[in-house]
Design a protein around this motif. Structure first.
Motif, PDB file in Angstrom:
ATOM      1  N   PRO A   1       0.816  -1.215   0.000  1.00 23.59           N
ATOM      2  CA  PRO A   1       0.000   0.000   0.000  1.00 23.59           C
ATOM      3  C   PRO A   1       0.850   1.266   0.000  1.00 23.59           C
ATOM      4  N   SER A   2       0.232   2.355  -0.403  1.00 26.10           N
ATOM      5  CA  SER A   2       0.891   3.652  -0.364  1.00 26.10           C
ATOM      6  C   SER A   2       1.360   3.928   1.064  1.00 26.10           C
ATOM      7  N   GLY A   3       2.612   4.351   1.196  1.00 23.04           N
ATOM      8  CA  GLY A   3       3.147   4.671   2.515  1.00 23.04           C
ATOM      9  C   GLY A   3       3.756   3.477   3.236  1.00 23.04           C
ATOM     10  N   SER A   4       3.766   2.302   2.590  1.00 26.27           N
ATOM     11  CA  SER A   4       4.273   1.104   3.276  1.00 26.27           C
ATOM     12  C   SER A   4       5.797   1.062   3.317  1.00 26.27           C
ATOM     13  N   GLY A   5       6.465   1.909   2.516  1.00 22.69           N
ATOM     14  CA  GLY A   5       7.921   1.983   2.591  1.00 22.69           C
ATOM     15  C   GLY A   5       8.651   1.495   1.351  1.00 22.69           C
ATOM     16  N   LYS A   6       7.932   1.304   0.256  1.00 18.77           N
ATOM     17  CA  LYS A   6       8.552   0.751  -0.952  1.00 18.77           C
ATOM     18  C   LYS A   6       9.655   1.664  -1.494  1.00 18.77           C
ATOM     19  N   SER A   7       9.315   2.947  -1.689  1.00 20.68           N
ATOM     20  CA  SER A   7      10.316   3.876  -2.244  1.00 20.68           C
ATOM     21  C   SER A   7      11.471   4.051  -1.265  1.00 20.68           C
ATOM     22  N   SER A   8      11.152   4.051   0.034  1.00 20.15           N
ATOM     23  CA  SER A   8      12.210   4.183   1.041  1.00 20.15           C
ATOM     24  C   SER A   8      13.155   2.990   0.972  1.00 20.15           C
ATOM     25  N   LEU A   9      12.597   1.804   0.824  1.00 17.78           N
ATOM     26  CA  LEU A   9      13.447   0.611   0.735  1.00 17.78           C
ATOM     27  C   LEU A   9      14.330   0.694  -0.507  1.00 17.78           C
ATOM     28  N   MET A  10      13.753   1.150  -1.613  1.00 16.52           N
ATOM     29  CA  MET A  10      14.556   1.290  -2.820  1.00 16.52           C
ATOM     30  C   MET A  10      15.687   2.301  -2.616  1.00 16.52           C
ATOM     31  N   SER A  11      15.405   3.394  -1.921  1.00 17.29           N
ATOM     32  CA  SER A  11      16.452   4.388  -1.659  1.00 17.29           C
ATOM     33  C   SER A  11      17.603   3.775  -0.874  1.00 17.29           C
TER      34      SER A  11
ATOM     35  N   ALA B   1      25.959  -6.024  -4.559  1.00 16.31           N
ATOM     36  CA  ALA B   1      27.013  -6.325  -5.540  1.00 16.31           C
ATOM     37  C   ALA B   1      28.383  -6.446  -4.864  1.00 16.31           C
ATOM     38  N   GLY B   2      28.402  -7.103  -3.742  1.00 17.27           N
ATOM     39  CA  GLY B   2      29.666  -7.377  -3.062  1.00 17.27           C
ATOM     40  C   GLY B   2      30.199  -6.232  -2.214  1.00 17.27           C
ATOM     41  N   GLU B   3      29.509  -5.078  -2.252  1.00 20.23           N
ATOM     42  CA  GLU B   3      29.973  -3.928  -1.469  1.00 20.23           C
ATOM     43  C   GLU B   3      29.149  -3.825  -0.183  1.00 20.23           C
ATOM     44  N   ASP B   4      29.822  -3.543   0.904  1.00 19.89           N
ATOM     45  CA  ASP B   4      29.137  -3.340   2.179  1.00 19.89           C
ATOM     46  C   ASP B   4      28.602  -1.904   2.213  1.00 19.89           C
ATOM     47  N   PHE B   5      27.331  -1.740   1.844  1.00 19.95           N
ATOM     48  CA  PHE B   5      26.750  -0.399   1.726  1.00 19.95           C
ATOM     49  C   PHE B   5      26.650   0.307   3.067  1.00 19.95           C
ATOM     50  N   THR B   6      26.683  -0.453   4.161  1.00 21.43           N
ATOM     51  CA  THR B   6      26.578   0.199   5.466  1.00 21.43           C
ATOM     52  C   THR B   6      27.915   0.829   5.868  1.00 21.43           C
ATOM     53  N   ALA B   7      28.995   0.454   5.154  1.00 24.14           N
ATOM     54  CA  ALA B   7      30.320   0.963   5.524  1.00 24.14           C
ATOM     55  C   ALA B   7      30.784   2.106   4.616  1.00 24.14           C
ATOM     56  N   LEU B   8      30.093   2.330   3.485  1.00 18.91           N
ATOM     57  CA  LEU B   8      30.572   3.321   2.512  1.00 18.91           C
ATOM     58  C   LEU B   8      30.041   4.716   2.829  1.00 18.91           C
ATOM     59  N   ASP B   9      30.868   5.728   2.582  1.00 23.08           N
ATOM     60  CA  ASP B   9      30.362   7.096   2.732  1.00 23.08           C
ATOM     61  C   ASP B   9      29.648   7.502   1.438  1.00 23.08           C
ATOM     62  N   GLU B  10      29.077   8.715   1.450  1.00 27.05           N
ATOM     63  CA  GLU B  10      28.241   9.132   0.330  1.00 27.05           C
ATOM     64  C   GLU B  10      28.967   9.087  -1.014  1.00 27.05           C
ATOM     65  N   ASP B  11      30.207   9.553  -1.038  1.00 29.00           N
ATOM     66  CA  ASP B  11      30.972   9.557  -2.287  1.00 29.00           C
ATOM     67  C   ASP B  11      31.220   8.141  -2.770  1.00 29.00           C
ATOM     68  N   ALA B  12      31.577   7.267  -1.817  1.00 28.58           N
ATOM     69  CA  ALA B  12      31.858   5.880  -2.182  1.00 28.58           C
ATOM     70  C   ALA B  12      30.582   5.187  -2.673  1.00 28.58           C
TER      71      ALA B  12
ATOM     72  N   GLU C   1      19.981   6.505   0.110  1.00 29.01           N
ATOM     73  CA  GLU C   1      19.708   6.825   1.512  1.00 29.01           C
ATOM     74  C   GLU C   1      20.421   5.779   2.350  1.00 29.01           C
ATOM     75  N   ARG C   2      20.942   6.226   3.495  1.00 27.09           N
ATOM     76  CA  ARG C   2      21.670   5.292   4.346  1.00 27.09           C
ATOM     77  C   ARG C   2      20.723   4.706   5.396  1.00 27.09           C
ATOM     78  N   ALA C   3      20.776   3.395   5.575  1.00 25.03           N
ATOM     79  CA  ALA C   3      19.934   2.764   6.596  1.00 25.03           C
ATOM     80  C   ALA C   3      20.351   3.282   7.968  1.00 25.03           C
ATOM     81  N   THR C   4      19.411   3.360   8.882  1.00 22.06           N
ATOM     82  CA  THR C   4      19.724   3.784  10.249  1.00 22.06           C
ATOM     83  C   THR C   4      20.472   2.665  10.974  1.00 22.06           C
ATOM     84  N   SER C   5      20.073   1.427  10.705  1.00 23.22           N
ATOM     85  CA  SER C   5      20.813   0.291  11.252  1.00 23.22           C
ATOM     86  C   SER C   5      20.558  -0.933  10.385  1.00 23.22           C
ATOM     87  N   GLY C   6      21.324  -1.974  10.642  1.00 20.09           N
ATOM     88  CA  GLY C   6      21.190  -3.202   9.863  1.00 20.09           C
ATOM     89  C   GLY C   6      22.395  -3.406   8.977  1.00 20.09           C
ATOM     90  N   LYS C   7      22.340  -4.444   8.195  1.00 19.03           N
ATOM     91  CA  LYS C   7      23.485  -4.823   7.359  1.00 19.03           C
ATOM     92  C   LYS C   7      22.997  -4.898   5.910  1.00 19.03           C
TER      93      LYS C   7
END
Ligand SMILES: Nc1ncnc2c1ncn2[C@@H]1O[C@H](COP(=O)(O)OP(=O)(O)OP(=O)(O)O)[C@@H](O)[C@H]1O
Ligand SMILES: [Mg+2]
Length: 237
Positions: free
Chosen positions: A52-62, A78-89, A68-74
């Motif tokens: 449904p609208s507002g369920s978080g689909k676009s947020s999950l895609m971000s 594609a083999g890259e640890d997205f939780t460890a990379l800064d915005e440029d990376a 967008e950086r997750a607040t927590s989690g892993k």
């Protein structure tokens, strides 16, 4: 839970998310938008994301695309640890590898259609960017609108430019947020065909957010979000 899209050797996992959470806003205004997402996506899989609208689909895609950086989690993409990379990376990791069609198309208003598609190709160091961009626009039925600016294009035409831009570099991962939302049935299905054909050609993983059941049925797997959580995850038998 994952289902490789073909029955050859098991595909590698291209997206692996564990307990992904996203909270936006601060203090009293804080809203937990993603509340613990676990998701594995196999290379080459086609996945429809419903809910449904507002369920978080676009947020999950971000989050999955590193916009967008997750607040927590892993999160590994594609083999890259997205939780460890800064915005440029993250931007570097996306370039040429992740094609994104946003719900709002985000075309650059000062560039023509062909420039909007060619610019990311140039940034990715791809030769013949303008020719490639023109071909991609022709493929979505916009060969006659190459030198139009976004303001001179209809909503559906802008959407098609955004799709051409997302797939032009032949990225192994394609995300599209309601790519046919603004299109009439016949234009919508021809744009869907462009996405699925590209997937066939390149073996890309395709993740499509949609409210369209028919489009969802074309995918190997249907994941439904409800209130920031995965409510169901069904692979086609
Ligand atoms: N920047 C923000 N700050 C606070 N809340 C936000 C922000 N962006 C989105 N939200 C909220 O997060 C929730 C999920 O939004 P999201 O855009 O991911 O939904 P969606 O499933 O894509 O919906 P739709 O189908 O309408 O596009 C919504 O309740 C929205 O109001
Ligand atoms: Mg959305």
């Amino acid at each position: 839970m994952t289902s490789p899209s073909n029955n050859s050797a098991p595909s590698e996992t291209v997206i692996s998310a564990r307990d992904l959470r996203l909270t936006l806003g601060e203090g009293e205004a804080a809203v937990e938008i993603l509340r613990g997402i676990d998701l594995d996506v196999a290379a080459g899989e086609t996945l429809a994301l419903l809910g449904p609208s507002g369920s978080g689909k676009s947020s999950l895609m971000s989050v999955l695309t590193g916009l967008e950086r997750a607040t927590s989690g892993k999160l590994t993409v594609a083999g890259e640890d997205f939780t460890a990379l800064d915005e440029d990376a993250l931007a570097q990791a996306r370039r040429g590898r992740i094609g994104i069609v946003l719900q709002a198309f985000h075309l650059l208003p000062t560039m023509t259609a062909v420039e909007n598609v060619a610019t990311p190709l140039e940034l990715a160091g791809i030769r013949g960017a303008t020719e490639r961009a023109s071909e991609e626009l022709e493929a979505v039925g916009l060969g006659h609108r190459l030198t139009h600016y976004p303001a001179q294009l209809s909503g559906g035409e802008q959407q098609r430019v955004a799709i051409a831009r997302a797939i032009a570099s032949r990225p192994p991962l394609i995300f599209a947020d309601e790519p046919t939302g603004n299109l009439d049935t016949s234009t919508g299905s021809s744009v869907e065909d462009v996405l699925f054909r590209r997937r066939e050609e390149t073996g890309a993983t395709l993740i499509i957010i949609t409210h369209d059941r028919k489009l969802a049925e074309r995918c190997d797997r249907v994941v439904t979000l409800g209130d920031g959580l995965i409510a169901s995850d069904t692979a086609k038998s």
